[in-house]
Design an enzyme around this catalytic site. Structure first.
Site, short mmCIF file in Angstrom:
data_model
loop_
_atom_site.label_atom_id
_atom_site.label_comp_id
_atom_site.label_asym_id
_atom_site.label_seq_id
_atom_site.Cartn_x
_atom_site.Cartn_y
_atom_site.Cartn_z
CG ASN A 109 -23.87 -21.96 48.56
OD1 ASN A 109 -23.33 -22.21 47.47
ND2 ASN A 109 -24.22 -22.90 49.42
NE ARG A 110 -27.56 -16.76 42.38
CZ ARG A 110 -28.48 -16.04 43.04
NH1 ARG A 110 -29.32 -16.63 43.87
NH2 ARG A 110 -28.55 -14.73 42.88
CG PHE A 113 -18.36 -27.02 42.36
CD1 PHE A 113 -18.82 -27.10 43.66
CD2 PHE A 113 -18.57 -28.10 41.51
CE1 PHE A 113 -19.49 -28.25 44.11
CE2 PHE A 113 -19.24 -29.24 41.94
CZ PHE A 113 -19.70 -29.31 43.25
CB SER A 173 -23.02 -28.91 44.44
OG SER A 173 -23.31 -27.56 44.11
CG ASN A 175 -25.46 -23.81 43.95
OD1 ASN A 175 -26.62 -23.48 43.75
ND2 ASN A 175 -24.92 -23.86 45.16
CB THR A 176 -22.44 -28.07 39.32
OG1 THR A 176 -21.45 -27.30 40.01
CG2 THR A 176 -21.85 -28.60 38.03
CE LYS A 215 -21.88 -32.13 51.62
NZ LYS A 215 -21.00 -31.05 52.04
CG ASN A 244 -24.29 -30.35 49.26
OD1 ASN A 244 -24.32 -29.16 49.56
ND2 ASN A 244 -23.36 -30.85 48.48
C1 LIG Z 1 -21.29 -21.03 51.27
C2 LIG Z 1 -21.35 -22.53 51.21
C3 LIG Z 1 -20.52 -23.20 50.32
C4 LIG Z 1 -20.57 -24.59 50.26
N1 LIG Z 1 -19.74 -25.25 49.38
C5 LIG Z 1 -19.75 -26.60 49.35
C6 LIG Z 1 -18.87 -27.30 48.49
O1 LIG Z 1 -18.06 -26.72 47.77
N2 LIG Z 1 -18.94 -28.66 48.49
C7 LIG Z 1 -19.82 -29.34 49.28
O2 LIG Z 1 -19.83 -30.58 49.24
N3 LIG Z 1 -20.64 -28.70 50.13
C8 LIG Z 1 -20.63 -27.36 50.17
N4 LIG Z 1 -21.46 -26.71 51.04
C9 LIG Z 1 -22.42 -27.49 51.86
C10 LIG Z 1 -21.88 -27.74 53.26
O3 LIG Z 1 -20.70 -28.51 53.22
C11 LIG Z 1 -22.94 -28.46 54.11
O4 LIG Z 1 -23.20 -29.73 53.55
C12 LIG Z 1 -24.26 -27.69 54.19
O5 LIG Z 1 -24.03 -26.30 54.26
C13 LIG Z 1 -25.09 -28.11 55.40
O6 LIG Z 1 -24.40 -27.87 56.62
P1 LIG Z 1 -24.62 -26.54 57.52
O7 LIG Z 1 -26.10 -26.39 57.71
O8 LIG Z 1 -23.87 -26.82 58.79
O9 LIG Z 1 -24.05 -25.42 56.76
C14 LIG Z 1 -21.44 -25.31 51.11
C15 LIG Z 1 -22.25 -24.62 52.02
C16 LIG Z 1 -22.21 -23.24 52.09
C17 LIG Z 1 -23.08 -22.53 53.07
#
Ligand SMILES: Cc1cc2nc3c(=O)[nH]c(=O)nc-3n(C[C@H](O)[C@H](O)[C@H](O)COP(=O)(O)O)c2cc1C
Length: 367
Positions: A109-110, A113, A173, A175-176, A215, A244
């Site tokens: 994902n990108r 926020f 993140s 992506n910022t 985080k 993350n």
């Molecule tokens: C589509 C998507 C959006 C995400 N948005 C955020 C976010 O807004 N803030 C954040 O701290 N982590 C975000 N994450 C990261 C997740 O909270 C998590 O740290 C990461 O995906 C690893 O866990 P997983 O393998 O169980 O997905 C996002 C992940 C995905 C897949």
């Protein structure tokens, strides 16, 4: 049920499918009675000064604006993290910006926020708040210069601390642009120091202590991680969330999605996250760790706990396995607790960690 539904959901573009899932969860939450919140079961955890019925939480990003909290709570999670939200609403990056790598059980994902802003989330939490711990993840707006990032996080703290059981400072993140530079020691010290003051001021004013979790990314060298952890050891945070998504690309095959820029989550992240959890645990044995990254089944969850996590979160596993993953993981953890001849998770983990390494250190978290 989800197995039958998944092929249909996966025919939709990922963001549309996600929107459909959030709407379904919101509707489900409206009809489903609140789940039991009794503590004291085999998986109950006391951490961050909060009682958790179980250690498995929803990771940030799934319900950024807190639209489906009741439905998500009804899936059996022990806690939910909403956000990331920024002070002002922002649209995020241009679409497409979310990609499935189904064979690898991964996502890239990108999103950047995309969120409705902190006031909108504060209003939601004021209006409807299920009875389980809620973490609120805060970040900076894309167009706030990096040297003013502290202002955005302070605004987030002020607006959302009243409604949060803990606040997460998202420094990771990918992506910022520039956000991860806030993990560098000087920047982290400045930012976390300012929030630490706000936290103390809130406590003086209202008597409420809102724990702060940081985080972090999985993409460090030994040295850069050690430098950040040295700052965190100065007492500037109450918990670490590791990790993350990754900007690295461990073996993803050759599909077109594998070449998309952004943060990779899901199964290819499991080992990397666990490695970071274990290094944080060794460096900061007294700070609770929320372990997240590539948890796809009970064994993944158990191994993240053994590596040093006290609480867990997942996101991508839910997309591939569906809501049944939550009770399946909880049942698997209960089995492991009992298989070790223990009554609760804390005892089972202490025993298992002792067996793993005689040098394993205590954690201040009580189960
Ligand atoms: C589509 C998507 C959006 C995400 N948005 C955020 C976010 O807004 N803030 C954040 O701290 N982590 C975000 N994450 C990261 C997740 O909270 C998590 O740290 C990461 O995906 C690893 O866990 P997983 O393998 O169980 O997905 C996002 C992940 C995905 C897949």
């Amino acid at each position: 049920m989800y197995k039958a539904l998944r092929p249909w959901l996966f025919r939709l573009p990922p963001e549309i499918a996600h929107e459909a899932a959030l709407r379904a969860l919101r509707a489900y939450g409206a009809v489903r009675p609140a789940p039991a919140t009794a503590t004291g079961g085999p998986l109950a955890v006391q951490a961050l000064g909060l009682p958790f019925t179980n250690p498995l939480g929803l990771a940030a990003g799934f319900d950024k604006n807190g639209r489906a909290l009741r439905g998500l709570a009804a899936l059996g999670f022990g806690f939910l993290e909403v956000g990331t939200v920024t002070p002002r609403a922002q649209p995020g990056n241009p679409r497409p910006r979310l990609f499935r790598l189904a064979e690898q059980r991964a996502l890239i994902n990108r999103l950047g926020f995309n969120n409705a802003g902190m006031e909108s989330l504060a209003a939601r939490l004021r209006a409807e708040r299920p009875a389980l711990p809620i973490g609120v993840n805060i970040g900076k707006n894309r167009d706030t210069p990096l040297d003013r990032a502290v202002d955005d996080y302070r605004l987030g703290f002020a607006a959302l601390a009243p409604y949060a059981d803990y606040l997460t400072v998202n420094l990771s993140s990918p992506n910022t642009p520039g956000l991860r530079a806030l993990q560098e020691p000087e920047a982290a010290r400045l930012l976390l120091g300012a929030l630490h003051e706000d936290q103390a001021a809130l406590r003086r004013r209202s008597g409420r202590y809102v724990p702060i979790a940081v985080k972090i990314a999985p993409d460090f060298t030994q040295e850069t991680l050690a430098a950040l952890l040295a700052v965190l050891a100065e007492g500037l945070c109450d918990a670490v969330i590791a990790t993350n998504t990754t900007v690295s690309r461990p073996t993803l095959g050759h599909g077109p999605a594998a070449r998309e820029p952004g943060g990779l989550s899901g199964a290819p992240l499991t080992t990397l996250s666990r490695e970071i959890i274990s290094r944080v645990f060794k460096a900061l044995p007294d700070i609770p760790i929320i372990g997240v990254g590539g948890i796809n089944n009970a064994e993944d969850a158990w191994q993240h706990l053994l590596a040093g996590a006290s609480l867990l979160q997942l996101y991508t596993g839910l997309i591939y396995e569906g809501p049944g993953l939550v009770p399946a993981i909880l049942a698997g953890l209960v089995e492991r607790v009992h298989a070790g001849g223990q009554d609760n998770l804390g005892e089972a983990l202490s025993a298992a960690r002792r067996n793993l390494s005689s040098g394993s250190r205590p954690n201040t978290v009580k189960f």
